[in-house]
Design a protein around this motif. Structure first.
Motif, PDB file in Angstrom:
ATOM      1  N   THR A 114       0.769  -1.421  -0.192  1.00 30.69           N
ATOM      2  CA  THR A 114      -0.247   0.306  -0.199  1.00 30.69           C
ATOM      3  C   THR A 114       0.972   1.017  -0.406  1.00 30.69           C
ATOM      4  O   THR A 114       0.691   1.615  -1.123  1.00 30.69           O
ATOM      5  CB  THR A 114      -0.968   0.184   0.545  1.00 30.69           C
ATOM      6  N   MET A 117       2.828   1.925  -2.995  1.00 27.20           N
ATOM      7  CA  MET A 117       1.484   2.157  -4.247  1.00 27.20           C
ATOM      8  C   MET A 117       1.214   3.643  -4.251  1.00 27.20           C
ATOM      9  O   MET A 117       1.082   4.473  -5.200  1.00 27.20           O
ATOM     10  CB  MET A 117      -0.159   1.523  -4.111  1.00 27.20           C
ATOM     11  N   GLU A 136     -13.082  -5.044  -9.852  1.00 29.24           N
ATOM     12  CA  GLU A 136     -12.417  -6.400  -9.839  1.00 29.24           C
ATOM     13  C   GLU A 136     -12.515  -7.739 -10.274  1.00 29.24           C
ATOM     14  O   GLU A 136     -12.371  -8.750 -10.447  1.00 29.24           O
ATOM     15  CB  GLU A 136     -11.643  -6.559  -8.068  1.00 29.24           C
ATOM     16  N   THR A 180      -5.042  -4.998 -15.226  1.00 31.09           N
ATOM     17  CA  THR A 180      -6.103  -3.701 -15.323  1.00 31.09           C
ATOM     18  C   THR A 180      -6.252  -3.366 -16.087  1.00 31.09           C
ATOM     19  O   THR A 180      -7.149  -1.875 -16.445  1.00 31.09           O
ATOM     20  CB  THR A 180      -5.220  -2.373 -14.198  1.00 31.09           C
ATOM     21  N   PRO A 201      -5.029   2.160 -10.468  1.00 28.05           N
ATOM     22  CA  PRO A 201      -4.309   1.043  -9.640  1.00 28.05           C
ATOM     23  C   PRO A 201      -5.761  -0.199  -8.679  1.00 28.05           C
ATOM     24  O   PRO A 201      -6.723  -0.361  -9.431  1.00 28.05           O
ATOM     25  CB  PRO A 201      -4.029   1.498  -7.900  1.00 28.05           C
ATOM     26  N   GLY A 202      -5.326  -1.496  -8.718  1.00 32.78           N
ATOM     27  CA  GLY A 202      -5.934  -2.521  -8.465  1.00 32.78           C
ATOM     28  C   GLY A 202      -5.140  -3.203  -8.322  1.00 32.78           C
ATOM     29  O   GLY A 202      -4.524  -4.099  -8.675  1.00 32.78           O
ATOM     30  N   LYS A 203      -5.749  -4.905  -8.220  1.00 33.48           N
ATOM     31  CA  LYS A 203      -5.353  -6.308  -7.687  1.00 33.48           C
ATOM     32  C   LYS A 203      -5.974  -6.931  -8.632  1.00 33.48           C
ATOM     33  O   LYS A 203      -6.253  -7.000  -9.624  1.00 33.48           O
ATOM     34  CB  LYS A 203      -6.370  -7.041  -5.895  1.00 33.48           C
ATOM     35  N   THR A 219      -0.617  -6.780  -7.381  1.00 31.14           N
ATOM     36  CA  THR A 219      -1.359  -5.242  -7.740  1.00 31.14           C
ATOM     37  C   THR A 219      -1.414  -4.896  -8.403  1.00 31.14           C
ATOM     38  O   THR A 219       0.517  -5.045  -8.508  1.00 31.14           O
ATOM     39  CB  THR A 219      -1.287  -4.872  -6.381  1.00 31.14           C
ATOM     40  N   GLU A 325       4.200  -5.187  -6.407  1.00 31.27           N
ATOM     41  CA  GLU A 325       4.869  -5.518  -5.235  1.00 31.27           C
ATOM     42  C   GLU A 325       6.210  -5.852  -5.828  1.00 31.27           C
ATOM     43  O   GLU A 325       6.325  -6.120  -5.472  1.00 31.27           O
ATOM     44  CB  GLU A 325       4.339  -7.870  -5.197  1.00 31.27           C
TER      45      GLU A 325
END
Ligand code: PHE
Length: 351
Positions: A114, A117, A136, A180, A201-203, A219, A325
């Motif tokens: 985080t 990010m 997501e 993404t 941003p996102g998983k 991520t 990551e």
């Protein structure tokens, strides 16, 4: 201290009474007896100063005030004694040692991914990118078709991820997004005219054999800039500046040619391996290549520009997708990406 007989008498009496008080209630009783506002004996004594003959008044007053201070001090000392005794009794008479220092509160903090990010978004934000978000759980037409990965494309096998079991006309169409990039399409779709400059941003979720640099959940930050005359050099400039902000200026970065169906041309950007620095040893972090890939990028495919309703002969754009990551690994020299989601506080506390 020379005290007049009447004062000396009061002093002895008061100190004796104080010495025999053995609890809070006794002390309160003592305070009322000697210092009570109405009838307190010390209070009365002080009040009587003004009735003294003029030639005695000054010295009597001084002595009376000195006595008052002495008695107040004695009361405070006695209160402290009682408190200490009570604490001592508590710690010897019971199993709980109340004199031990308390347990420190454990403060929470932001997860290293985080933090990374947020720092990335800040760096891109300073270059004029605004933040957008997308779902997501994604439709296959955005995750695949919209970015030029048709049903028979080999990339679908590689990204055969977690699907939602709901069938529409006998087929599954919803999945946990594998990247993404579907947001390239989503953002263009809802922007009637260029310019577009966003980071998303996102998983993301992938079918992945996990190892030191791969997790099945990751991520990403998608970047997209579309306008008249956007060029490959703009892409490189933005990524150079971002990596300078994240890693400082003495890290090496390299662009390799690569293929993604939604960009033309496509590249991969890598950073020199912080473990082996490319010295040729068998390094499990970079697999001996000396480079760690951190993002894919390229010029947005003209077909995607056209589908969005823009004129691709005038409007161009670049896109990139970076793995947060991986960036965090490089930043702190962490050897294994799996640490991030193993939930071991001893690891997480270090950041
Ligand atoms: N979506 C690609 C991936 O997840 C990365 C990428 C994004 C490549 C944008 C090019 C342009 O691997």
């Amino acid at each position: 201290m020379s005290v007049e007989p009447s004062l000396e008498g009061l002093r002895e009496e008061a100190l004796a009474a104080l010495a025999s008080a053995s609890n809070e209630a006794g002390l309160e009783q003592w305070r009322i007896t000697f210092f009570g506002r109405q009838e307190g004996r010390m209070t009365a004594l002080l009040r009587s100063i003004k009735d003294r003959p003029v030639d005695e008044r000054a010295s009597f007053g001084a002595n009376a005030n000195r006595l008052k201070q002495e008695l107040e001090g004695a009361l405070e000392a006695k209160q402290q004694d009682l408190k200490d005794a009570a604490l001592k009794a508590l710690s010897t008479d019971s199993a709980i040692d109340v004199t031990l220092p308390g347990r420190p509160q454990v403060l929470g903090r932001l997860h290293p991914v985080t933090q990374t990010m947020r720092d990335c978004l800040k760096a891109f934000g300073d270059m004029g990118f605004r933040v957008a978000e997308g779902p997501e759980v994604e439709w296959d037409r955005y995750n695949f078709d919209g970015v030029r990965i048709p049903e028979d494309h080999p990339a679908r096998d590689m990204w055969d991820t977690i699907w939602v079991n709901t069938l529409i006309e006998g087929k599954r169409h919803m999945l946990l997004r594998t990247h993404t990039s579907p947001n390239q399409v989503r953002v263009l779709e809802r922007t009637p005219a260029p310019p577009v400059r966003v980071v998303v941003p996102g998983k993301c979720y992938r079918q992945e054999a996990t190892d030191a640099t791969h997790e099945w959940m990751l991520t990403q930050i998608e970047g997209l800039a579309v306008d008249q005359g956007v060029r490959m050099t703009d892409l490189k400039g933005v990524l150079y500046e971002w990596s300078r902000q994240m890693f400082g200026s003495d890290r090496k970065i390299i662009f390799h040619h690569s293929y993604f169906p939604f960009v033309e041309p496509g590249v991969e950007m890598a950073i020199d391996c912080f473990i082996c620095r490319g010295d040729g040893r068998a390094c499990h972090t970079c697999h001996g290549t000396g480079w760690i890939e951190i993002l894919g990028a390229g010029m947005v495919h003209p077909e995607i520009i056209e589908t969005a309703g823009y004129d691709s002969s005038r409007v161009t754009g670049f896109a990139f997708g970076l793995g947060v990551e991986r960036v965090a690994l490089l930043r702190w020299g962490i050897e294994d990406i799996r640490n991030f989601y193993a939930n071991d506080v001893r690891f997480l506390q270090q950041f």
